[in-house]
Design an enzyme around this catalytic site. Sequence first.
Site, PDB file in Angstrom:
ATOM      1  N   GLY A  87       0.572  -1.116   0.260  1.00  0.00           N
ATOM      2  CA  GLY A  87       0.388   0.059  -0.206  1.00  0.00           C
ATOM      3  C   GLY A  87       0.542   1.505  -0.213  1.00  0.00           C
TER       4      GLY A  87
ATOM      5  N   TRP B  68       2.312   3.319  -2.768  1.00  0.00           N
ATOM      6  CA  TRP B  68       2.225   4.034  -3.087  1.00  0.00           C
ATOM      7  C   TRP B  68       0.714   4.429  -2.705  1.00  0.00           C
ATOM      8  CZ3 TRP B  68       3.953   3.018  -9.076  1.00  0.00           C
ATOM      9  CH2 TRP B  68       5.750   3.251  -9.309  1.00  0.00           C
TER      10      TRP B  68
ATOM     11  N   ASP C 287      -4.392  -5.931  -5.733  1.00  0.00           N
ATOM     12  CA  ASP C 287      -3.737  -6.625  -5.255  1.00  0.00           C
ATOM     13  C   ASP C 287      -3.598  -7.936  -6.111  1.00  0.00           C
ATOM     14  OD1 ASP C 287      -0.219  -5.750  -4.707  1.00  0.00           O
ATOM     15  OD2 ASP C 287      -0.711  -8.080  -4.368  1.00  0.00           O
TER      16      ASP C 287
ATOM     17  N   ASP D  11      -6.785 -11.451  -8.194  1.00  0.00           N
ATOM     18  CA  ASP D  11      -5.509 -10.995  -9.148  1.00  0.00           C
ATOM     19  C   ASP D  11      -6.484 -11.065 -10.663  1.00  0.00           C
ATOM     20  OD1 ASP D  11      -3.658 -12.062 -11.289  1.00  0.00           O
ATOM     21  OD2 ASP D  11      -3.622 -14.434 -10.821  1.00  0.00           O
TER      22      ASP D  11
ATOM     23  N   ASP E 142       4.105  -0.850  -9.478  1.00  0.00           N
ATOM     24  CA  ASP E 142       4.611  -1.589  -9.417  1.00  0.00           C
ATOM     25  C   ASP E 142       4.879  -2.946  -9.453  1.00  0.00           C
ATOM     26  OD1 ASP E 142       7.220  -0.815  -8.074  1.00  0.00           O
ATOM     27  OD2 ASP E 142       6.227  -0.628  -5.867  1.00  0.00           O
TER      28      ASP E 142
ATOM     29  N   LYS F 246       6.526   0.032 -13.677  1.00  0.00           N
ATOM     30  CA  LYS F 246       8.315  -0.764 -13.177  1.00  0.00           C
ATOM     31  C   LYS F 246       8.328  -1.294 -14.408  1.00  0.00           C
ATOM     32  CE  LYS F 246       8.246  -3.128  -9.241  1.00  0.00           C
ATOM     33  NZ  LYS F 246       8.991  -3.753  -8.024  1.00  0.00           N
TER      34      LYS F 246
END
Length: 208
Positions: A62, A64, A82, A98, A123, A163
């Site tokens: 958490g 970000w 997530d 997912d 990320d 990322k």
Amino acid sequence: MGKKRSVSSQRWLKEHFDDQFVQKAQKKGLRSRAVFKLEEIQKRDKLIKKGQTVVDLGAAPGGWSQYVADYFNGDGQIIACDILAMDPIAGVDFLQGDFREESVLEALLERIGGKNVDVVLSDMAPNMSGNGTVDQARSMYLVELALDMCHQVLKPGGSFAVKVFQGQGFESFLKDVRAAFNDVKTRKPESSRARSREVYLVATDYKL
């Protein structure tokens, strides 16, 4: 007796606990050191503005989402997803699941409610197997999914920060991002470990 740690895991643990950004995050009560990466990107690129709608992919634990929520201070919407659980954050609508699974993706898209997102953040990283070829393929699959999410939810003129691990597939992905955004920069935040192959693509002015 517990299993003896490998040399590489011992090295990682030493790096982790000696890391100035880990120590700084702990002192500030932050959820992870990753917050400093987004903070640096925000200072340079001004991606996030009050009143926006932001989607945070791979959000747990958490860091970000916490940073964006603090920045918004109630003036903005954050939708986070997530596969791992995440402790609640005020102002963040979190979906655990997912999003490679159709049912989770549909639930996420329903919460987002169409092409009204200003910023997509990712990320995400796969669970590393130690096999470089496999890990790179898995990581590229995740960033491609994040770009596909942009195509489904971003407003024209929207932004994307993701990322990416440099290696096979990176140049092809960079080309795809450049095709979708008018401006794309590669960033290596100071808080990103020097020996890591991770970089962040910061893409603005979505055009598709």
